[in-house]
Scaffold this active site. Structure first.
Site, short mmCIF file in Angstrom:
data_model
loop_
_atom_site.label_atom_id
_atom_site.label_comp_id
_atom_site.label_asym_id
_atom_site.label_seq_id
_atom_site.Cartn_x
_atom_site.Cartn_y
_atom_site.Cartn_z
N GLU A 176 33.47 38.91 46.93
CA GLU A 176 34.93 38.97 46.79
C GLU A 176 35.53 39.63 48.02
O GLU A 176 35.14 40.72 48.42
CB GLU A 176 35.29 39.77 45.53
CG GLU A 176 36.79 39.95 45.34
CD GLU A 176 37.14 40.46 43.94
OE1 GLU A 176 36.32 41.18 43.34
OE2 GLU A 176 38.25 40.14 43.47
N HIS A 214 43.09 35.66 42.67
CA HIS A 214 44.23 36.38 42.08
C HIS A 214 44.88 37.22 43.15
O HIS A 214 44.29 37.47 44.21
CB HIS A 214 43.81 37.21 40.86
CG HIS A 214 42.83 38.31 41.14
ND1 HIS A 214 43.21 39.55 41.57
CD2 HIS A 214 41.48 38.34 41.04
CE1 HIS A 214 42.13 40.32 41.72
NE2 HIS A 214 41.05 39.60 41.42
N HIS A 222 34.12 31.91 36.02
CA HIS A 222 35.53 32.29 36.18
C HIS A 222 36.15 31.62 37.40
O HIS A 222 35.43 31.13 38.28
CB HIS A 222 35.65 33.82 36.30
CG HIS A 222 34.80 34.42 37.39
ND1 HIS A 222 35.13 34.33 38.73
CD2 HIS A 222 33.63 35.11 37.35
CE1 HIS A 222 34.21 34.94 39.46
NE2 HIS A 222 33.28 35.42 38.64
N ASP A 235 31.50 45.75 42.43
CA ASP A 235 32.89 45.28 42.48
C ASP A 235 33.76 46.53 42.42
O ASP A 235 33.90 47.15 41.36
CB ASP A 235 33.14 44.35 41.28
CG ASP A 235 34.52 43.72 41.30
OD1 ASP A 235 35.41 44.24 41.99
OD2 ASP A 235 34.70 42.71 40.59
N ASP A 267 40.38 44.88 46.06
CA ASP A 267 39.41 44.39 45.09
C ASP A 267 38.31 43.66 45.87
O ASP A 267 38.55 42.57 46.37
CB ASP A 267 40.15 43.45 44.13
CG ASP A 267 39.29 42.96 42.98
OD1 ASP A 267 38.16 43.45 42.83
OD2 ASP A 267 39.77 42.09 42.23
N ARG A 293 28.28 37.64 42.99
CA ARG A 293 29.70 37.43 43.26
C ARG A 293 30.00 38.01 44.63
O ARG A 293 29.42 39.05 45.00
CB ARG A 293 30.57 38.13 42.18
CG ARG A 293 32.07 38.02 42.45
CD ARG A 293 32.95 38.30 41.21
NE ARG A 293 32.95 39.67 40.76
CZ ARG A 293 32.35 40.10 39.66
NH1 ARG A 293 31.68 39.24 38.89
NH2 ARG A 293 32.41 41.36 39.31
N TYR A 344 26.28 32.86 38.05
CA TYR A 344 25.62 33.77 37.10
C TYR A 344 24.60 32.96 36.29
O TYR A 344 24.99 32.19 35.42
CB TYR A 344 26.66 34.42 36.18
CG TYR A 344 27.82 35.03 36.95
CD1 TYR A 344 27.75 36.33 37.44
CD2 TYR A 344 28.97 34.27 37.23
CE1 TYR A 344 28.80 36.88 38.16
CE2 TYR A 344 30.03 34.81 37.96
CZ TYR A 344 29.94 36.12 38.41
OH TYR A 344 30.99 36.65 39.13
N ASP A 356 43.65 68.73 23.69
CA ASP A 356 44.93 68.89 24.38
C ASP A 356 44.83 68.53 25.86
O ASP A 356 45.62 68.98 26.69
CB ASP A 356 45.45 70.33 24.21
CG ASP A 356 44.44 71.35 24.71
OD1 ASP A 356 43.33 70.95 25.12
OD2 ASP A 356 44.76 72.55 24.72
N HIS A 408 45.22 43.05 39.36
CA HIS A 408 45.62 41.68 39.07
C HIS A 408 47.14 41.71 39.17
O HIS A 408 47.84 41.98 38.21
CB HIS A 408 45.14 41.23 37.69
CG HIS A 408 43.64 41.17 37.61
ND1 HIS A 408 42.92 41.25 36.46
CD2 HIS A 408 42.70 41.04 38.59
CE1 HIS A 408 41.62 41.18 36.72
NE2 HIS A 408 41.46 41.05 38.01
N HIS A 464 32.75 42.39 33.49
CA HIS A 464 33.45 43.68 33.61
C HIS A 464 32.56 44.83 33.15
O HIS A 464 33.01 45.77 32.50
CB HIS A 464 34.79 43.65 32.87
CG HIS A 464 35.84 42.88 33.61
ND1 HIS A 464 37.12 42.70 33.15
CD2 HIS A 464 35.80 42.24 34.81
CE1 HIS A 464 37.82 41.98 34.03
NE2 HIS A 464 37.03 41.69 35.04
N GLU A 494 37.00 35.17 45.02
CA GLU A 494 35.80 35.79 44.46
C GLU A 494 34.93 34.82 43.67
O GLU A 494 34.79 34.94 42.45
CB GLU A 494 36.19 36.97 43.57
CG GLU A 494 37.25 36.66 42.51
CD GLU A 494 37.43 37.81 41.53
OE1 GLU A 494 36.45 38.53 41.27
OE2 GLU A 494 38.54 37.98 41.02
N1 GLY Z 1 37.64 43.71 39.79
C1 GLY Z 1 38.19 42.81 38.88
C2 GLY Z 1 38.27 41.46 39.44
O1 GLY Z 1 37.50 41.13 40.31
O2 GLY Z 1 39.11 40.69 39.13
MN MN Z 2 36.74 42.49 41.69
MN MN Z 3 39.10 40.23 41.57
#
Ligand code: GLY
Ligand code: MN
Ligand code: MN
Length: 467
Positions: A435, A386, A382, A310, A321, A433, A415, A54, A393, A293, A411
């Site tokens: 960002e 964004h 990637h 991240d 972000d 990475r 890798y 609950d 996002h 992720h 970002e």
């Molecule tokens: N933290 C998710 C991204 O970098 O898009």
């Molecule tokens: Mn991120």
């Molecule tokens: Mn991001």
């Protein structure tokens, strides 16, 4: 502090947002101005999800709903109409163009689940034209849509589940929690679904066809461009995230667990008034840096590895972000430094190109070209850009030229799999990475997260007393 400033602070704490209710009212007005007389908009907040037994997950309002109301309670729907409409709510007839359906006050339930604004206080507190008990919502839908030709809703639907079914389905979320659930509530929701289905059939068979559109078609162009007050909240979220990342860099070391870095970050967030993270923190050391992720965050880190963090604080509903990748023990190896500097160069090249009119495709191309030229093209996983805002996002259509007031991240990442045979062994398994967050201005862009250590020498300096 002036008396006015003190008053504003007191009022904001009552309202749970630093943005004054009039900002939300102006946003609703901007939507009302865009609605034709036969247009209606229904914006539902998010459901409460059960965590286990609950216990519920912490509630967060829907971002579109929040953007137009600043209202933080569950079980609420905003209805906007392009012309004056009337419907009955219990004994009363309610008329207007702007209606917030919300939970009525209930002292017994409030003892369990917290204070409610209630119907009587909502108009003055939220500057909403009409407040109506949520229990009248299902009974009012037909009348709200009666003379409509277009219904804007923030529901996802497919041909298999047409919007009215989706709406009936969504009203399930308005079932009160168990302890205050009136008998027969399930039966009533099933009846509502059937009623809406019949209504849809009647509409299909007869006059005028009701068209369904996404509420986001009207709301998202507004959300895309941040006001000065929203930019301030995003900057505050960045400053809080910076404190968290610095704390984590100082906490890092051989034998420390990823979750201990997470603890440092989350302490800094909460300690500075950020209610939560904008997304699950990603803290990947060594091989975990290659999982985009990753959020298990439970590995014991080793000296000589990199750790990729991240993370983004959500402050007053606005999230940022940011990613920093740094050596667990504070010193980059030669190979790590080389890869890191390629990623940094790609980010700098992309950021230098930011200005009104440029598109995400341009930014992606610039970052990619820099990494490909350095010989690491096969290790790109990637795109690099964004938008951010109420959602990590955030809303925005790909290919749209960037306009002043847009806030975004860049970002790039490299890798290199642990079994990559095309590179010498000391490069294998490196994941980097970087960002950062930027605001588009009429002249170019402001690097909002510039104060967080980013170059190899800045990071090594911050971590220098480390083992
Ligand atoms: N933290 C998710 C991204 O970098 O898009
Ligand atoms: Mn991120
Ligand atoms: Mn991001």
């Amino acid at each position: 502090m002036s008396r006015l400033a003190a008053l504003i602070i007191v009022l904001s704490s009552l309202l749970q947002s630093q943005l004054p209710p009039d900002d939300f009212r102006q946003r609703r007005q901007a939507i009302l101005d865009r609605l034709g007389p036969a247009d209606r908009m229904l914006v539902l907040t998010r459901p409460v999800f059960i965590r286990n037994s609950d216990q519920d997950h912490p509630f967060r309002p829907d971002s579109d709903f929040w953007y137009l109301t600043g209202f933080w309670e569950p079980r609420a729907v905003l209805v906007l109409s392009g012309s004056e409409i009337s419907f009955s709510a219990g004994e009363e007839t309610v008329s207007g163009r702007e209606f917030l359906f919300l939970r009525e006050k209930d002292p017994r339930a409030e003892t369990w689940t917290g204070r409610r604004v209630g119907v009587a206080a909502a108009p003055a507190r939220l500057l909403i034209e009409q407040a109506v008990d949520i229990n009248h919502f299902s009974g009012a839908i037909e009348a709200i849509l009666q003379d409509a030709d277009t219904a804007y809703m923030n529901l996802s639907w497919s041909d298999a589940a047409p919007p009215l079914d989706a709406l009936a389905e969504a009203t399930l979320q308005y079932l009160p929690p168990a302890e205050e659930r009136p008998r027969g509530a399930f039966r009533r929701v099933r009846a509502l679904a059937a009623k809406l289905r019949r209504y849809r059939e009647a509409l299909k068979a007869g006059t005028p066809q009701l068209a369904y559109r996404q509420a986001g078609d009207l709301i998202h162009p507004l959300r895309l461009i941040k006001s000065p007050a929203e930019i301030e909240l995003l900057q505050k979220a960045i400053d809080i995230t910076a404190a968290g990342l610095l704390a984590a860099m100082r906490r890092s070391g051989h034998g420390v667990y990823e979750y201990q870095l997470q603890a440092s970050v989350e302490f800094a967030f909460k300690d500075r008034g950020a209610k939560r993270s904008g997304y699950e923190p990603i803290i990947g050391s060594g091989p975990n840096a290659l999982i985009l992720h990753y959020n298990e965050n439970d590995r014991r880190m080793q000296a000589g590895e990199l750790v990729l963090m991240d993370v983004g604080a959500e402050y007053q509903m606005y999230t940022v972000d940011i990613t920093r990748t740094f050596p667990v023990n504070g010193r980059f190896s030669e190979a790590q430094r080389e890869v890191y500097n390629v990623v940094l160069k790609a980010q700098a090249a992309a950021a230098a190109a930011l200005k009104p009119g440029i598109t995400d495709a341009d930014i992606n191309r610039i970052a990619r070209e820099t990494i490909v030229e350095a010989g690491y093209g096969e290790f790109i996983l990637h795109g690099v850009i964004h938008l951010i805002g109420l959602d990590v996002h955030d809303v925005g259509v790909r290919g749209t030229p960037l306009a002043p007031g847009t806030v975004l991240t860049i970002e790039p990442g490299i890798y290199i799999p642990a079994d990559a045979e095309s590179v010498p062994v000391e490069y294998r398994g490196i994941g980097v990475r970087i960002e950062d967050d930027y605001l588009i201005t009429p002249e170019g862009a402001i690097h909002m997260s510039r104060d967080i250590p980013r170059t190899v020498s800045q990071i090594e300096a911050v971590m220098s007393p480390q083992r």
